[in-house]
Structures are given as structure tokens and as C-alpha cells.
Design a protein around this motif. Structure first.
Motif, mmCIF file in Angstrom:
data_model
loop_
_atom_site.group_PDB
_atom_site.id
_atom_site.type_symbol
_atom_site.label_atom_id
_atom_site.label_comp_id
_atom_site.label_asym_id
_atom_site.label_seq_id
_atom_site.Cartn_x
_atom_site.Cartn_y
_atom_site.Cartn_z
ATOM 1 N N ASP A 233 38.145 57.992 73.967
ATOM 2 C CA ASP A 233 38.898 56.879 74.555
ATOM 3 C C ASP A 233 37.959 55.821 75.142
ATOM 4 O OD1 ASP A 233 37.949 58.289 76.741
ATOM 5 O OD2 ASP A 233 39.742 57.944 77.951
ATOM 6 N N ASN B 52 49.114 54.052 66.184
ATOM 7 C CA ASN B 52 49.918 54.737 67.183
ATOM 8 C C ASN B 52 48.966 55.523 68.086
ATOM 9 O OD1 ASN B 52 52.216 55.602 68.386
ATOM 10 N ND2 ASN B 52 52.924 56.863 66.690
ATOM 11 N N LEU B 53 48.891 55.153 69.356
ATOM 12 C CA LEU B 53 48.021 55.866 70.305
ATOM 13 C C LEU B 53 48.841 56.934 71.012
ATOM 14 C CD1 LEU B 53 46.183 52.787 71.870
ATOM 15 C CD2 LEU B 53 45.390 54.272 70.010
ATOM 16 N N HIS C 118 46.251 56.088 82.797
ATOM 17 C CA HIS C 118 47.034 54.998 82.222
ATOM 18 C C HIS C 118 46.148 53.763 82.008
ATOM 19 C CE1 HIS C 118 50.500 52.571 81.264
ATOM 20 N NE2 HIS C 118 50.116 51.691 82.176
ATOM 21 N N GLN D 1 43.999 54.167 78.965
ATOM 22 C CA GLN D 1 44.817 53.993 77.750
ATOM 23 C C GLN D 1 45.036 52.507 77.464
ATOM 24 O OE1 GLN D 1 48.559 56.247 77.817
ATOM 25 N NE2 GLN D 1 47.611 57.773 79.125
ATOM 26 N N GLU D 2 45.360 51.748 78.531
ATOM 27 C CA GLU D 2 45.631 50.313 78.362
ATOM 28 C C GLU D 2 44.377 49.560 77.913
ATOM 29 O OE1 GLU D 2 48.642 48.580 78.523
ATOM 30 O OE2 GLU D 2 49.285 50.677 78.373
ATOM 31 N N LYS E 38 43.737 50.293 74.280
ATOM 32 C CA LYS E 38 44.732 49.592 73.458
ATOM 33 C C LYS E 38 44.379 48.107 73.311
ATOM 34 C CE LYS E 38 49.716 48.939 73.193
ATOM 35 N NZ LYS E 38 50.784 48.401 73.976
ATOM 36 N N SER F 254 52.017 52.762 71.766
ATOM 37 C CA SER F 254 51.751 54.055 72.392
ATOM 38 C C SER F 254 52.970 54.901 72.115
ATOM 39 C CB SER F 254 51.574 53.903 73.892
ATOM 40 O OG SER F 254 50.422 53.153 74.133
#
Ligand code: SF4
Length: 355
Positions: A272, A292-293, A313, A316-317, A320, A332
Motif C-alpha cells: 500500500d 477495485n481496491l 483509511h 487507503q485514500e 487511491k 474501493s
């Protein structure tokens, strides 16, 4: 016709019409009667021959004596707070089990089922619970289709969406997977656009699927932006480089004109990073795809040796945002059933531990 014990009787659910005609050809049943049986199985989800009331009593008794409805035996069903149900089925009176997940998504009107295509899996992905289940055998087309039919019968609802994302690598069982897709199309009534096959990247299988030219969605589980990291996470596919795999996906798109899905499970501190996000963005920029994550669903309960964690979070953002610079659509995945071991292999493992 043999008069077998229930376990030995041939099952009818999961067979397409040509197979059903073949299976019942030695009986005295007329073809239109066999078509009625097909309709009872697939349109009315009949769970017993007694329910097939437009057959005569002697015909129903004949079927009851010589056949059974389902190829699978339900052993367990866990129900999540969000309505997701995870089923464990046994096969052929043996110690072989498969899992299937029934999901309702708020943003989708069709109900979905995630099916297994093999007992266990030989690919051995480091983050996957199924890698703890040794590969035992491929499922037949009938066993794949009957997972969905068993769930339709249990819930008395129509399933409209299928994902081949449960136990096993579908493209190491391509022939039976293609056959099952055709039964989903013609017998169960689920169109190709509502079917997704997810592969870890088995190139011969991708090419075979392209040749079949079905209007389904093909998803590649990529999970890394370079070969070195991918090979360490997914040792079973290291004979295929990312470059060759993407060429196979390009070919698949050329034949089918169906946009590819790239699946990427986010593992905190492993794949990540911003560096991996940049590599992923570069890889996908020339492929007709969407990404698609999937934030990792920890499976530490299965083995202490699996120490992967779910990214924050914010991480992840940030990942992305970098992948979106490719110009490709990035989503997501909405997770279902987090409280009931909904990752593939988890229920199977729990069952083996507790029995
Ligand atoms: S993620 Fe899929 S291909 Fe990898 S071990 Fe699990 S079931 Fe097999």
C-alpha cells in the motif's frame, strides 16, 4: 435404473438441460417431462421431487428412488449482521468441503453469490485463508452451479449475480468453469454481464476464456505493482510475469471487448506504499480496465504466521489518489460479512479445526 442409497444417487440440480436429458435418457420419461423437471429445478427452486406436482405420483416415486436433488450437503451457514450468509457444503460424502457466500449489496438490485471452483487451492497466496487448504480436486460444473441453486432453494430468492471468487483458482479449472457459465446462462437465467471470473493470472486459462468469447467480466487479482513483490505474495503464479499477464489481458479485451477489472488487496506496509501505487498506475494506464481496491480482511485467527494488517483509511485514500492519476476508474470494494469469516477459506478452516 440402479436403486442406490441417497449418497450414491446421481444429483440433478446443477445439470444443464442437455445433461439432464442424458442423465434421464434410460428412464421412460418423455422429453417434455424432463423439461418440466428442468423448470422445477431452475424456475421454481424445488427442493424435493414430491413438489413436482405436474409429474404423476409414480414418476415422482421413480425419481425419489433413483436420484437426489442436490449434489451438495449443507454443513454450516453463518449469518452476518449485514445479511451476508456464508455457506459450507460437503461434496460426495467425503471430507471435501467448499464455501459459498450469499451477499446483498445496497447499491445493486440483484442478489449475489460468490462461488468456489476447486477444493483448496494450489496457488498459495500468502494473505489467503484458502492457501491453508491443500488442493484436493477441481469442482465439476454441476457442483459449481449447485452452490447457487442450493442458496436459491435455502432462501427462496432469485440470484442475479455470480462471482467466481471463492475457494480455488477458476482458470486452473477452466473447462468446468466455462461449462458452468453456460448453465448459469441457459438454465439458471443469469446473463454473462452479471458473471465475474476472478483469476490470480493463469495465462493459458485467460487465453482459453478469451477463445470461448463469453460476455462476462474477467478480474485479475494483481496485488502488487512489480514482479518481485507479486512473486513473494503469490508464489503460485510467479512463472507468469506481470508484462506477459497484461498482454494476455489485452488479448482478452481485443476478443471480447469486455473491460477488465484489476483487484488489489491492500496490505498495510506491504503493497500500500506510494511507490507501489505509482507502479500500479503505470501498469494500468494502457489497459482498458477499472481498479477495485480491497482493504485486507485479517485472517490471523487461522494462523499466527499470517501477520498482514489492514491499512488505515488515510493510507487507503492516499493510495487511491495516486492510482487515479492513471486516468482509470478506481473504486474501493464494499465489504460484506466481515464478522463471519467471509474471506475465502476461513469457514472451511474453522470447520476443520472444530471437527
Ligand atoms: S487468493 Fe485465490 S488464487 Fe490465491 S490462494 Fe486464495 S483462492 Fe487461491
Amino acid at each position: 435404473m440402479p436403486n442406490n442409497s441417497n449418497d450414491e444417487k446421481p444429483a440433478l440440480s446443477g445439470l444443464g438441460l442437455p445433461e439432464l436429458l442424458e442423465c434421464l435418457k434410460a428412464s421412460d420419461l418423455a422429453e417434455y417431462k424432463i423439461k418440466q423437471i428442468h423448470s422445477w429445478l431452475y424456475a421454481k427452486y424445488a427442493g424435493s421431487f414430491a413438489k413436482m406436482t405436474d409429474l404423476s405420483i409414480s414418476e415422482r416415486e421413480f425419481l425419489e428412488t433413483n436420484f437426489k436433488i442436490s449434489a451438495l450437503k449443507q454443513l454450516d451457514c453463518q449469518i452476518s449482521k449485514d445479511g451476508t450468509k456464508k455457506y459450507l457444503f460437503s461434496l460426495d460424502q467425503s471430507d471435501k468441503y467448499v464455501e459459498s457466500v450469499f451477499m446483498k449489496f445496497q447499491n445493486r438490485k440483484e442478489l449475489s453469490v460468490c462461488v468456489s471452483s476447486q477444493v483448496g487451492c494450489a496457488v498459495g497466496c500468502k494473505f489467503c485463508a484458502t492457501s491453508f487448504v491443500n488442493f484436493k480436486r477441481n469442482l465439476t460444473s454441476q457442483e459449481i452451479v449447485d452452490q447457487v441453486m442450493s442458496i436459491q432453494r435455502d432462501n427462496n430468492v432469485r440470484i442475479g449475480n455470480i462471482v467466481y471468487m471463492g475457494q480455488g483458482e477458476p482458470l486452473l479449472n477452466t473447462k468446468e468453469v466455462i461449462k458452468s457459465i453456460k448453465v448459469f446462462n441457459y438454465s439458471v437465467g443469469i446473463g454473462g454481464r452479471h458473471i465475474t471470473v476472478s483469476t490470480s493470472g493463469i495465462i493459458p486459462g485467460i487465453l482459453e476464456l478469451a477463445k470461448a468469447n463469453l460476455p462476462i467480466t474477467l478480474a485479475l487479482s494483481l496485488h502488487a505493482g512489480d514482479d518481485e513483490l507479486r512473486n513473494s505474495l503469490m508464489p503460485g503464479v510467479k512463472i507468469y510475469t506481470i508484462k506477459d499477464t497484461f498482454e494476455a489481458l489485452d488479448h482478452y479485451y481485443e476478443i471480447t471487448k469486455r473491460r477488465i477489472t484489476i483487484e488489489y488487496v491492500l496490505l498495510a506496509g506491504v503493497n500500500d506504499t506510494i511507490d507501489q501505487a505509482k507502479k500500479l498506475a503505470k501498469l494500468i494506464s494502457k489497459l482498458n480496465c477499472h481498479v477495485n481496491l480491497i482493504p485486507y480482511n485479517p485472517i490471523n485467527e487461522i494462523s499466527d504466521t499470517i501477520t498482514f494488517k489492514r491499512p488505515s483509511h488515510e493510507a487507503q485514500e492516499a493510495f487511491k489518489a495516486v492510482v487515479e492519476t492513471s486516468g482509470r476508474k478506481v473504486t474501493s470494494r464494499l465489504e460484506r460479512g466481515k464478522d463471519i469469516s467471509a474471506a475465502c477459506g476461513q469457514l472451511h478452516n474453522k470447520y476443520l479445526v472444530s471437527n
